[in-house]
Design an enzyme around this catalytic site. Structure first.
Site, PDB file in Angstrom:
ATOM      1  N   HIS A 216      29.124  47.855  39.968  1.00  0.00           N
ATOM      2  CA  HIS A 216      30.536  47.504  39.846  1.00  0.00           C
ATOM      3  C   HIS A 216      30.996  47.560  38.388  1.00  0.00           C
ATOM      4  O   HIS A 216      32.131  47.950  38.097  1.00  0.00           O
ATOM      5  CB  HIS A 216      30.780  46.101  40.416  1.00  0.00           C
ATOM      6  CG  HIS A 216      30.979  46.102  41.896  1.00  0.00           C
ATOM      7  ND1 HIS A 216      30.520  45.107  42.717  1.00  0.00           N
ATOM      8  CD2 HIS A 216      31.571  46.992  42.717  1.00  0.00           C
ATOM      9  CE1 HIS A 216      30.834  45.366  43.970  1.00  0.00           C
ATOM     10  NE2 HIS A 216      31.466  46.515  43.994  1.00  0.00           N
ATOM     11  N   CYS A 524      37.653  69.845  46.917  1.00  0.00           N
ATOM     12  CA  CYS A 524      37.707  68.421  46.598  1.00  0.00           C
ATOM     13  C   CYS A 524      36.409  67.902  45.996  1.00  0.00           C
ATOM     14  O   CYS A 524      36.287  66.707  45.752  1.00  0.00           O
ATOM     15  CB  CYS A 524      38.057  67.601  47.846  1.00  0.00           C
ATOM     16  SG  CYS A 524      36.851  67.748  49.172  1.00  0.00           S
TER      17      CYS A 524
END
Length: 570
Positions: A216, A524
């Site tokens: 994170h 993508c």
């Protein structure tokens, strides 16, 4: 900077290493140390080292505990204090990934079962610190042992929470993290809440002993443009504060006590990077057009809606890929949860087209209770659309939520890991069934295009056989399968090349099929935002690229610098 011989002076089992210059004529000179790690958030920084050591509880305060009730009251007060601090920090980061991470910690503190393991420890006469360590330690170990990187990241959040409560036990108030201006932070780890307390407009970057690019903290650093290198190893502990250093979060290294020649070389790189960043920002707000006037659509990829809070929809033509795995991190998500998330994404796009990919579980993205366990080769196993068709209950729920969200604006549904035309046909039939079920409930939904990810050689070799409403080429997996080289194996990293002629031939084949069928073909994968790959994609007749929000400017700049082979308007 010229390549010079290096002498490995020290190796560490956790992946970090220290190197020193062996050639006295090398730019760094004999006294320069280089610690090698992993670039977790790209960037360059120069500044003095600032050591960040977590606060340690006062052992005398712990020994002052008298009895079970005293320990219980101290622990409850510390938990309450930690919660108040997290609420204040969360309010400053509402709506982005930081707020989401802190929300998890707040929710955990609100769980009445969290402190249950502390009771028997307190009953034995231990203090609040030992009781809290027992309560949170078992949970940390459970998450840390999990093979899923998502749960390992949650273990990091739990360690963060452990330290905050310990700090409150030590002083009654965990003071805000303070770092000298223009410094490079060095630490064992950097917790999410600690990261959010630092003013990164005044601090240059961070170097950590542990950590990974999937943590994170790494995600937060990338979202805020903070250079971060992780996994530098135990040699980082020996470094004193205030020593000058270069943090190279492009090549993954920390250069300690750099020579004048090294400083000059990195000053030049910093100047070049600053100029490039300024040019990228200038291009972000412009339409993407090649040097000969060919328009190119530039979309953004969305891994988690939290990243959109810091992004302006005006810089892009819409969302070219939304990965929905974030909704399934803790297992299957219900229809209401999915619908709410999709509507937030549609609202951000503000009328621009949004492409949302159905669950792409499997491979390197396991989902608890969904993906099969024990597959010998999960990348070639039951993943993507194969898994969705094998779990029609989950697939039907997702299709219903997507169809309902389509009422909010132009939405396209993208199917991952398609191999055979009959797979697309089966998905289209299930989509029609979901539409009929909604209509029977009085919910009308507009027509919703259904496209395929082209990431298997089978699909790329015969794109005309697929009755797809659009194609989206996923170069990350396509390269992996075409080159027979796993994405996560360093030894074959040199084969991971989207510019290889075999890969480009398949991309051109799909682009030609899209042109003849009158549908869109986009790329993508990572190649879409790579300045060296973009000219090759444009020459293959690709006219739509989808990239991370931070890469929009440099993508448009790369497009503007290329002249297409076919000329204006191709």
């Amino acid at each position: 900077m010229p390549t010079k011989p290096w002498r490995r002076s020290r190796d560490w089992s956790n992946g970090g290493s220290v190197t020193t210059r062996n050639d006295p004529d090398a730019p760094g000179g004999p006294g320069e140390q280089v610690l090698l790690g992993q670039a977790a958030s790209p960037g360059l920084a120069i500044g003095p080292l600032a050591r960040l050591d977590p606060a340690r509880p006062d052992p005398h305060a712990e020994s002052a505990a008298t009895g079970t009730e005293d320990g219980r009251e101290r622990l409850s007060a510390a938990v309450a204090q930690a919660r108040r601090e997290l609420e204040l920090l969360s309010a400053d980061n509402a709506g982005d990934l930081g707020g989401e991470v802190l929300g998890f910690q707040i929710a955990l503190l609100d769980d009445p079962e969290l402190l249950e393991p502390a009771e028997p420890v307190l009953a034995r006469g231990a203090g609040a610190q030992a009781a809290w360590e027992a309560a949170i330690g078992e949970l940390i170990d459970l998450y840390a042992r999990d093979e899923d990187e998502y749960f390992q990241a949650r273990a990091e959040d739990l360690r963060d929470l452990r330290q905050r409560v310990l700090g409150a036990l030590a002083s009654g108030d965990a003071a805000a993290t303070e770092v000298p201006q223009r410094a490079v932070v060095i630490a064992e780890t950097l917790s999410p809440s600690c990261f959010l307390e630092i003013d990164w407009t005044q601090v240059r970057g961070a170097a950590l002993i542990h950590g990974s690019a999937t943590s994170h903290v790494a995600m937060l650093a990338r979202a805020r443009g903070v250079p971060l290198v992780t996994g530098l190893g135990e040699g980082l502990r020996d470094l004193p504060a205030d020593v000058p250093a270069v943090l190279d979060a492009v090549d993954g290294r920390l250069i300690v006590d750099p020579s004048q020649q090294t400083r000059v070389a990195y000053d030049e790189r910093l100047s070049e990077r600053a100029a490039a960043d300024e040019a990228d920002r200038a291009y972000s707000a412009r339409p993407a057009t090649t040097a000969d006037g060919t328009p190119v659509r530039v979309y953004v990829n969305v891994d988690d809606p939290a990243v959109l809070a810091a992004s302006d929809p005006g810089i892009c033509d819409g969302i070219g890929l939304t990965r929905t795995e974030f909704l399934f991190r803790d297992g299957p998500a219900d229809e209401a949860t999915q619908l709410a998330a999709y509507r937030r994404i549609m609202a951000w796009a503000d009328g621009r087209p949004v492409t949302i990919r159905t669950l792409d579980a499997g491979g390197d993205k396991p989902v608890p209770g969904v993906t099969p366990a024990g597959e010998s080769n999960p990348f070639l196993g039951q993943r993507g659309l194969r898994l969705s068709l094998a779990r029609p209950d989950l697939f039907r729920t997702q299709l219903r939520a997507l169809l309902r969200a389509a009422a909010d604006g132009p939405l396209k549904i993208l199917l991952p890991m398609v191999t055979l035309p009959r797979e697309l046909a089966a998905a289209r039939e299930m989509l029609a069934d979901a539409r009929r079920d909604l209509a029977a409930e009085g919910i009308d939904v507009p027509d919703t295009p259904l496209g395929i990810m082209v990431e298997t050689p089978s699909a790329a070799l015969r794109p005309f056989d697929f009755d797809a409403d659009f194609y989206s080429i996923g170069t990350n997996d396509l390269v992996q399968y075409v080159m027979a080289a796993a994405r996560d194996v360093d030894a074959v990293a040199q084969l991971q090349d989207a510019r290889d002629s075999a890969v480009l031939e398949l991309i051109a084949r799909v682009a030609e099929a899209a042109r003849q069928r009158g549908v869109e073909c986009s790329v993508c994968g990572e190649a879409a935002g790579d300045a060296e790959s973009i000219p090759c994609l444009l020459d293959a007749e690709v006219r739509a690229l989808s990239v991370p929000p931070a890469a929009v400017g440099r993508t448009k700049r790369a497009v503007a610098g290329h002249r297409t082979r076919s000329g204006n308007g191709a």
